[in-house]
Design an enzyme around this catalytic site. Structure first.
Site, mmCIF file in Angstrom:
data_model
loop_
_atom_site.group_PDB
_atom_site.id
_atom_site.type_symbol
_atom_site.label_atom_id
_atom_site.label_comp_id
_atom_site.label_asym_id
_atom_site.label_seq_id
_atom_site.Cartn_x
_atom_site.Cartn_y
_atom_site.Cartn_z
ATOM 1 C CB CYS A 170 1.411 -3.763 5.360
ATOM 2 S SG CYS A 170 -0.176 -4.528 5.804
ATOM 3 C CG HIS A 182 -0.259 -0.027 2.541
ATOM 4 N ND1 HIS A 182 0.365 1.062 3.094
ATOM 5 C CD2 HIS A 182 -0.099 -1.041 3.436
ATOM 6 C CE1 HIS A 182 0.867 0.733 4.276
ATOM 7 N NE2 HIS A 182 0.611 -0.537 4.508
#
Length: 232
Positions: free
Chosen positions: A198, A182
């Protein structure tokens, strides 16, 4: 479906573990040696030496230049791999994400990865994508982080959202792994070990990557000393 990051779970099945280890070793052979140091380092062209790159230096560099060091900026590089074009290969130790291209090349992006205790390795796929996604912190993060607690019901997408401009949701089979690739509201963190598992990119890079990949794209995550994601 909401977006969040959480700690990995170790696999319990020996056959799956052996299969993953062999796959990772094969992929690593094409990546070349991984970094031997735990500290991120960048090359200083003025002194012709490798220097440590920590959070303080990252903030100072970004404040001066309004961008990450050259090594972590998007660029096309020579890249040997048996994986087909469209595959994403993540070298967490070097803080690079490679999007395999035809002709022995790849587009390389700088990334931020999981801090100590949050690293992981595995083979997953892009299950879906989202523009300016909602961020919903997992229960573990809500419990330990007061700033996350106020967004327990979800933080709307926008420039201050931790997921940034785009999110690629990583799946194992049909199951959401809770890991994402992301964007970020903290572009100075590219090149550092900062996340809860992440993979983060600056917003321009994640927009570019999202425009190039297809749903179902294979994602190989390599990281020394990492836990293995369950079920891979």
């Amino acid at each position: 479906m909401t977006a969040s990051c959480k700690s990995p779970v170790k696999t319990k099945e020996a056959k799956q573990l052996r299969k993953l280890v062999l796959a990772l070793l094969a992929a690593a052979a094409f990546l070349g040696p991984l970094a031997a140091w735990a500290q991120t380092q960048i090359y200083d062209p003025k002194t012709h030496t490798w220097v440590n790159y920590d959070k303080k230096k990252a903030r100072q560099y970004y404040a001066r230049n309004n961008q990450a060091p050259e090594a972590f900026r998007m660029q096309t590089v020579t890249f040997r791999t048996a994986e087909p074009p469209g595959t994403i290969i993540i070298d967490g130790n070097q803080h690079f994400l490679y999007l395999v291209q035809p002709g022995g090349q790849a587009i390389r992006y700088g990334i931020g990865v999981g801090r100590e205790g949050f690293g992981w390795a595995g083979i997953v796929r892009v299950g879906r994508t989202a523009e300016w996604p909602t961020w919903t912190p997992p229960a573990e993060m809500v419990a330990r982080d007061p700033n996350a607690a106020k967004w327990a019901a979800g933080m709307p997408g926008g420039p201050e959202n931790p997921l940034g401009a785009r999110a690629l949701y990583l799946y194992e089979g049909d199951q959401d792994t809770i890991y994402r690739i992301h964007g970020t509201a903290e572009p100075w963190t590219i090149g550092l070990d900062v996340s809860s598992g992440c993979i983060r990119m600056n917003n321009d890079d994640i927009v570019d990557l999202a425009s190039r990949i297809k749903i179902g794209a294979k994602v190989i995550v390599l990281m020394q000393g990492a836990a293995l994601y369950k079920g891979v």
